[in-house]
Design an enzyme around this catalytic site. Structure first.
Site, PDB file in Angstrom:
ATOM      1  N   ARG A   1       0.827  -1.218   0.000  1.00 53.04           N
ATOM      2  CA  ARG A   1       0.000   0.000   0.000  1.00 53.04           C
ATOM      3  C   ARG A   1       0.856   1.261   0.000  1.00 53.04           C
ATOM      4  O   ARG A   1       0.578   2.213  -0.712  1.00 53.04           O
ATOM      5  CB  ARG A   1      -0.895   0.033   1.240  1.00 53.04           C
TER       6      ARG A   1
ATOM      7  N   ILE B   1      12.512   3.823   4.600  1.00 50.33           N
ATOM      8  CA  ILE B   1      11.453   4.134   5.575  1.00 50.33           C
ATOM      9  C   ILE B   1      10.794   2.834   6.038  1.00 50.33           C
ATOM     10  O   ILE B   1       9.734   2.864   6.656  1.00 50.33           O
ATOM     11  CB  ILE B   1      10.366   5.086   5.016  1.00 50.33           C
ATOM     12  N   ALA B   2      11.426   1.690   5.720  1.00 51.58           N
ATOM     13  CA  ALA B   2      10.775   0.403   5.997  1.00 51.58           C
ATOM     14  C   ALA B   2      11.147  -0.107   7.390  1.00 51.58           C
ATOM     15  O   ALA B   2      10.394   0.080   8.354  1.00 51.58           O
ATOM     16  CB  ALA B   2      11.146  -0.599   4.916  1.00 51.58           C
ATOM     17  N   ARG B   3      12.297  -0.727   7.511  1.00 54.95           N
ATOM     18  CA  ARG B   3      12.772  -1.228   8.799  1.00 54.95           C
ATOM     19  C   ARG B   3      14.291  -1.237   8.785  1.00 54.95           C
ATOM     20  O   ARG B   3      14.902  -1.497   7.742  1.00 54.95           O
ATOM     21  CB  ARG B   3      12.305  -2.664   9.048  1.00 54.95           C
TER      22      ARG B   3
ATOM     23  N   GLU C   1      17.975   0.287  16.188  1.00 53.59           N
ATOM     24  CA  GLU C   1      17.502   1.585  16.689  1.00 53.59           C
ATOM     25  C   GLU C   1      16.880   1.443  18.089  1.00 53.59           C
ATOM     26  O   GLU C   1      16.372   0.378  18.414  1.00 53.59           O
ATOM     27  CB  GLU C   1      16.476   2.190  15.709  1.00 53.59           C
TER      28      GLU C   1
ATOM     29  N   HIS D   1      12.617   7.501  13.103  1.00 51.38           N
ATOM     30  CA  HIS D   1      11.452   6.622  12.886  1.00 51.38           C
ATOM     31  C   HIS D   1      10.126   7.380  13.072  1.00 51.38           C
ATOM     32  O   HIS D   1       9.324   7.041  13.953  1.00 51.38           O
ATOM     33  CB  HIS D   1      11.517   5.401  13.826  1.00 51.38           C
TER      34      HIS D   1
HETATM   35  C1  8YV Z   1       5.288   2.972  14.067  1.00 53.59           C
HETATM   36  C2  8YV Z   1       5.864   1.812  11.868  1.00 53.59           C
HETATM   37  O1  8YV Z   1       5.347   4.267  14.511  1.00 53.59           O
HETATM   38  O2  8YV Z   1       3.629   1.228  11.485  1.00 53.59           O
HETATM   39  C3  8YV Z   1       4.794   0.890  11.426  1.00 53.59           C
HETATM   40  O3  8YV Z   1       5.134  -0.235  10.995  1.00 53.59           O
HETATM   41  O4  8YV Z   1       6.995   1.581  11.634  1.00 53.59           O
HETATM   42  C4  8YV Z   1       5.519   3.076  12.583  1.00 53.59           C
HETATM   43  O5  8YV Z   1       4.392   3.629  11.999  1.00 53.59           O
HETATM   44  C5  8YV Z   1       6.224   2.147  14.875  1.00 53.59           C
HETATM   45  O6  8YV Z   1       6.358   0.852  14.424  1.00 53.59           O
HETATM   46  C6  8YV Z   1       5.785   2.127  16.347  1.00 53.59           C
HETATM   47  O7  8YV Z   1       4.847   1.143  16.612  1.00 53.59           O
END
Ligand code: 8YV
Length: 320
Positions: free
Chosen positions: A156, A237-239, A268, A286
């Site tokens: 998405r 912006i993923a992980r 992190e 993040h």
């Molecule tokens: C969150 C994110 O802020 O939704 C996700 O997967 O990475 C972020 O939007 C973060 O994971 C805190 O729960």
């Protein structure tokens, strides 16, 4: 008796109030960071837990918390869940899809722009009092409009970024994904499927929007960076963990690619120290989903999952 739920991190006061209307609630409004052992202790006698990405729910936790029935993650990503172990243990898992898509895509684009146009680097220069004259190549970056946008992972959020790139910035959009989008979705995104190698070689700006799994660990490392254009930018912006941060810091230092924009990091909130010493990287903590309306919608959806499942037997956005 009303079910007991644990809210593992601080939440919006109105979400706490909402959950207190339905459940016996143990909250953590001081936002203490619990160790896994403390989390297990707090989970005793709880049927539900409201988690964020920083609580790991695995076989050890599940084995120690026999009352637990549902973990509602306030995040779309759920790599903090061992989904298989949860399914085996009969524990429901939920996440927060859709409500953060557009906000996160906006931020992905902000990071593309900031990185290509060297905004963080030039602001640091200005704040340091170093701006005393104009120069023809001062902080000259790369164009975003009309360039080639590469997207690795086309869920998405990837699709929302593609639409912005294709229709807002006149970009050529290419993507690589496990499966091809259907033709109408591809057309709406203005995006073309390519191999990972073509993606690496052709992208002017490459953005990562894929889930973190054992297969995507270090999907971008030294070998992949070496295939990219020396003028290219990389956005994550993923992980954390999808990029080999040590290899990236070295590539930035050696000019293998031009610049990077990172919202997520391996381990992190700790950062690879070399990322702090290279100038050509934009670093954010993040925050891609961090607008107040979106964070509230995420918290509301996590709460609705607890209420739906524990009181009515049906979660809104179930993962298993
Ligand atoms: C969150 C994110 O802020 O939704 C996700 O997967 O990475 C972020 O939007 C973060 O994971 C805190 O729960």
């Amino acid at each position: 008796m009303r079910p007991h739920v644990l809210i593992a991190r601080a939440v919006f006061p109105q979400i706490l109030t909402l959950l207190e209307q339905h459940f016996e609630v143990t909250s953590n409004q001081d936002d203490e960071l619990w160790t896994p052992a403390q989390l297990i202790e707090k989970l005793q006698g709880k049927q539900g837990v409201f988690t964020t990405g920083s609580q790991r729910i695995d076989a050890t936790v599940l084995g120690s918390c026999p009352d637990l029935k549902i973990c509602a993650n306030m995040a779309v990503g759920y790599n903090n869940f061992d989904l298989e172990a949860m399914t085996t243990a009969g524990v429901k898992a939920t996440n927060t899809p859709d409500v953060l898509t557009e906000t996160t895509a906006d931020f992905g684009f902000a990071l593309i722009m900031a990185t290509a146009r060297r905004m963080a680097e030039s602001e640091r220069f200005l704040r340091a009092g170093l701006w005393n004259r104009w120069r023809y190549d001062m902080f000259a970056g790369s164009d975003v409009h009309g360039s080639t946008l590469g997207i690795l992972g086309m869920g998405r959020i990837g699709q929302a970024i593609a639409r912005r790139g294709a229709h807002g910035f006149g970009m050529k959009v290419i993507y690589h994904n496990r499966s091809r989008l259907d033709a109408p979705t591809e057309a709406a995104c203005g995006a073309t499927l390519v191999s990972k190698q073509e993606l690496l070689q052709q992208s002017d700006h490459l953005i990562l929007v894929l889930p973190y799994t054992p297969e995507s660990h270090h999907a971008i490392g030294a070998a992949e960076l070496a295939q990219m254009k020396p003028t290219a930018t990389l956005i994550n912006i993923a992980r954390g963990g999808i990029v080999d941060d040590a290899a990236l810091a070295l590539a930035l230092k050696n000019g293998v690619i031009a610049a990077a924009g990172l919202d997520v990091f391996e381990g992190e909130p700790a950062l690879h120290p070399d990322l702090l010493t290279v100038p050509n990287v934009v670093l954010t903590p993040h925050i891609a989903s961090a607008t107040l309306p979106t964070r509230l919608a995420m918290a509301q959806l996590a709460a609705d999952n607890l209420i739906g499942f524990l009181l009515h037997g049906k979660a809104v956005t179930a993962l298993n």
